[in-house]
Design a protein around this motif. Structure first.
Motif, PDB file in Angstrom:
ATOM      1  N   VAL A  70       0.884  -1.168   0.000  1.00  0.00           N
ATOM      2  CA  VAL A  70       0.000   0.000   0.000  1.00  0.00           C
ATOM      3  C   VAL A  70       0.916   1.211   0.000  1.00  0.00           C
ATOM      4  N   VAL A  71       0.818   2.062  -1.030  1.00  0.00           N
ATOM      5  CA  VAL A  71       1.777   3.158  -1.199  1.00  0.00           C
ATOM      6  C   VAL A  71       1.044   4.482  -1.275  1.00  0.00           C
ATOM      7  N   SER A  72       1.595   5.494  -0.632  1.00  0.00           N
ATOM      8  CA  SER A  72       1.024   6.840  -0.734  1.00  0.00           C
ATOM      9  C   SER A  72       2.154   7.851  -0.718  1.00  0.00           C
ATOM     10  N   THR A  73       1.963   8.960  -1.408  1.00  0.00           N
ATOM     11  CA  THR A  73       2.985  10.009  -1.391  1.00  0.00           C
ATOM     12  C   THR A  73       2.307  11.357  -1.197  1.00  0.00           C
ATOM     13  N   ASP A  74       3.009  12.282  -0.557  1.00  0.00           N
ATOM     14  CA  ASP A  74       2.411  13.571  -0.249  1.00  0.00           C
ATOM     15  C   ASP A  74       3.506  14.626  -0.133  1.00  0.00           C
ATOM     16  N   GLY A  75       3.200  15.842  -0.539  1.00  0.00           N
ATOM     17  CA  GLY A  75       4.123  16.967  -0.377  1.00  0.00           C
ATOM     18  C   GLY A  75       3.638  17.856   0.751  1.00  0.00           C
ATOM     19  N   PHE A  76       4.575  18.473   1.458  1.00  0.00           N
ATOM     20  CA  PHE A  76       4.186  19.278   2.625  1.00  0.00           C
ATOM     21  C   PHE A  76       4.806  20.658   2.572  1.00  0.00           C
ATOM     22  N   VAL A  77       3.955  21.671   2.623  1.00  0.00           N
ATOM     23  CA  VAL A  77       4.398  23.052   2.771  1.00  0.00           C
ATOM     24  C   VAL A  77       3.479  23.657   3.817  1.00  0.00           C
ATOM     25  N   GLY A 131       1.996  22.571  18.867  1.00  0.00           N
ATOM     26  CA  GLY A 131       1.605  21.166  18.709  1.00  0.00           C
ATOM     27  C   GLY A 131       2.442  20.407  17.702  1.00  0.00           C
ATOM     28  N   GLY A 132       3.336  21.073  16.983  1.00  0.00           N
ATOM     29  CA  GLY A 132       4.140  20.314  16.027  1.00  0.00           C
ATOM     30  C   GLY A 132       4.871  21.199  15.042  1.00  0.00           C
ATOM     31  N   ASN A 133       5.479  20.558  14.043  1.00  0.00           N
ATOM     32  CA  ASN A 133       6.107  21.301  12.957  1.00  0.00           C
ATOM     33  C   ASN A 133       5.942  20.502  11.664  1.00  0.00           C
ATOM     34  N   ILE A 134       6.514  21.040  10.593  1.00  0.00           N
ATOM     35  CA  ILE A 134       6.326  20.429   9.277  1.00  0.00           C
ATOM     36  C   ILE A 134       6.846  18.985   9.240  1.00  0.00           C
ATOM     37  N   GLY A 135       7.801  18.668  10.122  1.00  0.00           N
ATOM     38  CA  GLY A 135       8.330  17.302  10.187  1.00  0.00           C
ATOM     39  C   GLY A 135       7.282  16.314  10.677  1.00  0.00           C
ATOM     40  N   HIS A 136       6.540  16.701  11.716  1.00  0.00           N
ATOM     41  CA  HIS A 136       5.454  15.839  12.182  1.00  0.00           C
ATOM     42  C   HIS A 136       4.436  15.623  11.058  1.00  0.00           C
ATOM     43  N   LEU A 137       4.087  16.731  10.397  1.00  0.00           N
ATOM     44  CA  LEU A 137       3.072  16.629   9.332  1.00  0.00           C
ATOM     45  C   LEU A 137       3.532  15.672   8.237  1.00  0.00           C
ATOM     46  N   LEU A 181      13.930  17.750  11.673  1.00  0.00           N
ATOM     47  CA  LEU A 181      14.417  16.372  11.509  1.00  0.00           C
ATOM     48  C   LEU A 181      14.188  15.555  12.781  1.00  0.00           C
ATOM     49  N   ASP A 182      14.331  16.196  13.951  1.00  0.00           N
ATOM     50  CA  ASP A 182      13.988  15.505  15.205  1.00  0.00           C
ATOM     51  C   ASP A 182      12.529  15.051  15.174  1.00  0.00           C
ATOM     52  N   ALA A 183      11.669  15.945  14.670  1.00  0.00           N
ATOM     53  CA  ALA A 183      10.236  15.616  14.609  1.00  0.00           C
ATOM     54  C   ALA A 183      10.003  14.439  13.668  1.00  0.00           C
ATOM     55  N   VAL A 184      10.686  14.458  12.511  1.00  0.00           N
ATOM     56  CA  VAL A 184      10.528  13.344  11.565  1.00  0.00           C
ATOM     57  C   VAL A 184      10.958  12.047  12.225  1.00  0.00           C
ATOM     58  N   ALA A 185      12.136  12.087  12.873  1.00  0.00           N
ATOM     59  CA  ALA A 185      12.672  10.859  13.473  1.00  0.00           C
ATOM     60  C   ALA A 185      11.753  10.366  14.596  1.00  0.00           C
ATOM     61  N   GLY A 186      11.338  11.290  15.453  1.00  0.00           N
ATOM     62  CA  GLY A 186      10.489  10.899  16.587  1.00  0.00           C
ATOM     63  C   GLY A 186       9.140  10.379  16.133  1.00  0.00           C
ATOM     64  N   ALA A 187       8.539  11.079  15.159  1.00  0.00           N
ATOM     65  CA  ALA A 187       7.212  10.667  14.691  1.00  0.00           C
ATOM     66  C   ALA A 187       7.296   9.317  13.983  1.00  0.00           C
ATOM     67  N   ALA A 188       8.371   9.119  13.209  1.00  0.00           N
ATOM     68  CA  ALA A 188       8.518   7.845  12.499  1.00  0.00           C
ATOM     69  C   ALA A 188       8.656   6.702  13.508  1.00  0.00           C
ATOM     70  N   ARG A 189       9.468   6.941  14.526  1.00  0.00           N
ATOM     71  CA  ARG A 189       9.667   5.907  15.547  1.00  0.00           C
ATOM     72  C   ARG A 189       8.315   5.582  16.199  1.00  0.00           C
ATOM     73  N   ALA A 190       7.564   6.624  16.550  1.00  0.00           N
ATOM     74  CA  ALA A 190       6.283   6.407  17.232  1.00  0.00           C
ATOM     75  C   ALA A 190       5.285   5.656  16.343  1.00  0.00           C
ATOM     76  N   CYS A 191       5.429   5.804  15.043  1.00  0.00           N
ATOM     77  CA  CYS A 191       4.515   5.127  14.116  1.00  0.00           C
ATOM     78  C   CYS A 191       5.032   3.737  13.746  1.00  0.00           C
ATOM     79  N   GLY A 192       6.241   3.393  14.172  1.00  0.00           N
ATOM     80  CA  GLY A 192       6.805   2.111  13.804  1.00  0.00           C
ATOM     81  C   GLY A 192       7.233   2.047  12.334  1.00  0.00           C
ATOM     82  N   VAL A 193       7.582   3.183  11.770  1.00  0.00           N
ATOM     83  CA  VAL A 193       8.084   3.151  10.387  1.00  0.00           C
ATOM     84  C   VAL A 193       9.542   3.589  10.384  1.00  0.00           C
ATOM     85  N   LYS A 194      10.287   3.157   9.374  1.00  0.00           N
ATOM     86  CA  LYS A 194      11.684   3.556   9.229  1.00  0.00           C
ATOM     87  C   LYS A 194      11.850   4.405   7.981  1.00  0.00           C
TER      88      LYS A 194
END
Lengths: 331, 360
Positions: free
Chosen positions: A49-56, A64-70, A108-121
């Motif tokens: 199952v694949v999805s792609t998205d751009g974020f601005v 509550g967050g930053n663009i990395g979380h989004l 980048l901290d947000a990306v790393a933390g959110a990815a870890r919390a979601c169980g994705v690499k």
């Protein structure tokens, strides 16, 4: 203050250092370790199952967050409501010359933390730098890869009159938070940016009784319900007084003249399920922190294509998706 | 909501007491139009009680030539600070939103005070605040002018077209074709001008007037108040928003307005030129007048062909009866101003009553 320069995208020494100092410490475990040109992933246990998205987003950081979380939640959530268990993520970054390193670090901290919390690499990535003015701080693109969850069969055409409509929590918090940050309001609501994969997994346990899942991002709940009504050939009736809304978000919406049903969420799910399964879905959602505020908000009807809101006051109106941009009113 | 049900029951009871007579009530203000649409209030009213939207949406009554003047400034590199509603109003050649997409500096603001920050952040760029709105907005615009003067800001001017509500009501009641049995009077505008401002419409023209807030229960309470007067054969000013609106209004706000502005004849879309219905900067503030500073003039402009916003504003036509409604004119691609502003009758009808053929 240390800032991104065009040299950081030039492929030379500075770029190497950027990757070594900012990327590898955060994402260097797993397939990214030796910076291969392409990651080779283990086989999936179900259909991909694949999805792609751009974020601005402006501002890049908001309560509550930053663009990395989004960038993580947006794509992980799309894979999840598409019926997939998210596993892998790629990250493309376009950075504007002059971007402070500390902002990049927090994102980048947000990306790393959110990815870890979601169980994705994060298994692949790319960085480009563009001249000042060519983008607004940074733009991120993520692609998510997951495996189909067995037993989930989702789609608007599976919805039947009498099915119940649920939302997993208060609506419009993300859009209201970003508007407040943009307008310099001192104390607005926090964004609801969060992963929804566990909410989807909870739904999967109910099998075919769960008919439809969608994350109400741009255009909000109203847009999701419209797409559902049109694609499914059914109607929707929503009880306004049952729709969960946070007090701070309601206040912002009143001040700015926003209809919260049209405002984006980044960590919520709209679900349709069989009436007899609604209590079970609601119960399992509410047992999760991200579903604590879940509620049954309406039901599927047989008036094809029509979404009707029964207002808290006791009136009725047709609910339409938003058109144009969200605009502040004069008075 | 039991209070709402009780009020709806009261309205139904009063409507029955009319013995089949149909009444038309006009909500003067755009925020009432919004509240009525958003809360589904039309759907709660008996069949013989009709609501008409009046000329109280500031964007809607602003003439097309005003947008043209703002566009001319924007395309010349002048920074434009504007309330968001104005962004998509079509002028003769594009809108401020399209000018922004072409590179013009156009910023949506929530408060006129924000224009000071914009001008301070770019001191080399001339800025213009689009000064439209009714008395509620005219007061902070006047305060902005005083603040520009106090701080000695040299790069911020006002493109002035604020309007006054009473002259529009004068024009409406003078129209023999206007079949309106009572006015639901504005909330915030009344906080400035005072409930007494409506006395002539009750006393001299026999139209019941009720001042009510925008809260949905207050709107129902206000409509019930109008029906009570009609059933009793009375016509007076009933202030049902006394927690905010005083009989004399807000003299301090009016003093600030009087210091900066003076009444002038103004053109209203749909109503034509109304005597003393607009506000212009006093001669002593001429150096803040964008028309003079930048040598532009607001012309009447061309109304879009086929658009019936004028008749909608005067309460003579329902949005759904306009040939453009939901065909070429939608909120995503508005032709007329009543579709642009979220307070506009057409936008409210499209958004909340549903589009063509789905009138509830």
């Amino acid at each position: 203050m240390k800032r991104i320069t065009l040299a950081h995208g030039g492929g030379g020494l500075e770029m190497r250092r950027l990757v070594e100092e900012e990327i590898l410490p955060r994402f260097g475990e797993g397939p990214l370790r030796d910076l291969p040109d392409a990651a080779i992933l283990p086989p999936l246990s179900g259909a991909p199952v694949v999805s792609t998205d751009g974020f601005v987003v402006q501002p890049l950081e908001f309560p509550g967050g930053n663009i990395g979380h989004l960038a993580v939640h947006g794509t992980v959530n799309d894979v999840a409501v598409g019926g997939g268990r998210p596993r892998w993520l790629t990250l493309g970054m376009v950075l504007e010359e002059g971007l402070p390193f500390d902002v990049l670090g927090r994102v980048l901290d947000a990306v790393a933390g959110a990815a870890r919390a979601c169980g994705v690499k994060v298994v692949a990535g790319d960085t480009k730098v563009v001249p000042r003015g060519a983008c607004d701080g940074m733009a991120l693109t993520t692609t998510g890869i997951g495996e189909a969850i067995p037993g989930l069969a989702l789609g608007p055409r599976r919805c039947r009159p009498g099915d119940r409509v649920l939302v997993s929590g208060s609506i419009g918090d993300h859009g209201a938070a970003v508007l407040c940050a943009r307008e310099g309001f001192e104390r607005g609501p926090d964004s609801d940016t969060a992963p929804v994969h566990r909410l989807v997994a909870a739904g999967a346990a109910l099998g075919a009784a769960v008919r439809f899942l969608r994350d109400p991002t741009r255009g909000g709940v109203a847009t999701v319900l419209h797409e559902l009504a049109e694609a499914g050939g059914v109607g929707v009736r929503i009880d306004e007084s049952a729709v969960p809304v946070a007090a701070a978000t309601r206040a912002v919406a009143d001040i700015l003249g926003l209809d919260l049903l049209q405002v984006a969420c980044e960590g919520r799910v709209v679900a349709v399920c069989a009436a007899e399964a609604a209590d079970a879905l609601l119960g399992s959602w509410r047992s999760l922190p991200e579903g604590r505020g879940a509620a049954v908000v309406g039901e599927i009807t047989d008036t094809a294509g029509r979404v009707v809101l029964e207002t808290a006051l006791g009136g009725r109106r047709v609910l339409l998706p938003p058109a144009g941009e969200l605009l502040p009113r004069i008075c | 909501m039991s209070v709402a049900r009780a009020l709806a029951g009261r309205i139904a009871e009063l409507a029955r007491a009319l013995d089949g007579r149909a009444v038309r009530l006009m909500e003067v203000c755009g925020s009432h139009t919004m509240a009525i649409a958003r809360h589904g209030i039309r759907d709660m009213l008996p069949g013989n009680v009709r609501l008409l939207s009046g000329p109280g949406c500031p964007v809607c009554v602003t003439e097309p030539g005003y947008v043209d003047a703002a566009l001319a400034l924007a395309r010349r590199g002048v920074g434009i600070a504007t309330f968001g509603d104005m962004l998509r109003v079509p002028g003769s050649d594009g809108s401020l939103a399209s000018a922004r997409a072409e590179g013009a500096v156009v910023r949506a603001v929530y408060s006129p005070a924000r224009a000071l920050e914009l001008a301070a952040a770019e001191p080399d760029r001339p800025w213009v605040m689009l000064a439209v709105g009714f008395e509620t907005t005219a007061a902070p615009l006047a305060a902005l002018a005083l603040e520009i003067r106090r701080r000695g800001v040299g790069n911020l001017a006002l493109l002035c077209a604020p309007k006054r509500v009473p002259p529009a009501l004068d024009a409406l009641v003078a129209d023999p074709e206007l079949a309106v049995d009572g006015f639901l009077c504005p909330a915030h505008v009344s906080a400035i001008i005072g409930a007494r401002a409506y006395e002539p419409y009750a006393r001299d023209h026999g139209r019941p007037c009720v001042v009510a807030s925008f809260e949905p229960l207050d709107v129902l309470h206000g409509l019930a108040g109008l029906l009570e007067q009609i059933v009793a054969g009375e016509a007076r000013v009933d202030n049902r928003y006394a927690r905010v609106v005083r009989p004399e209004g807000n003299p301090a706000a009016r003093r600030v307005m009087a210091e900066v502005f003076e009444a002038a004849d103004a053109r209203w879309r749909g109503l034509g030129t109304l005597p003393r219905s607009g506000l212009r900067l006093r001669e002593s503030f001429a150096d803040l007048d964008a028309e003079r500073v930048h040598g532009v003039a607001v012309q009447p402009g061309r109304e879009p062909p086929g658009c019936r916003c004028g008749e909608v504003l005067a309460g003579r036509t329902e949005p759904e009866d306009c040939p453009l409604f939901d065909r070429t004119c939608t909120p995503a691609h508005p032709v007329g101003p009543c579709m642009v502003s979220s307070e506009g009758s057409c936008a409210a009808a499209w958004k909340y009553r549903g589009s063509q053929g789905r009138k509830s």
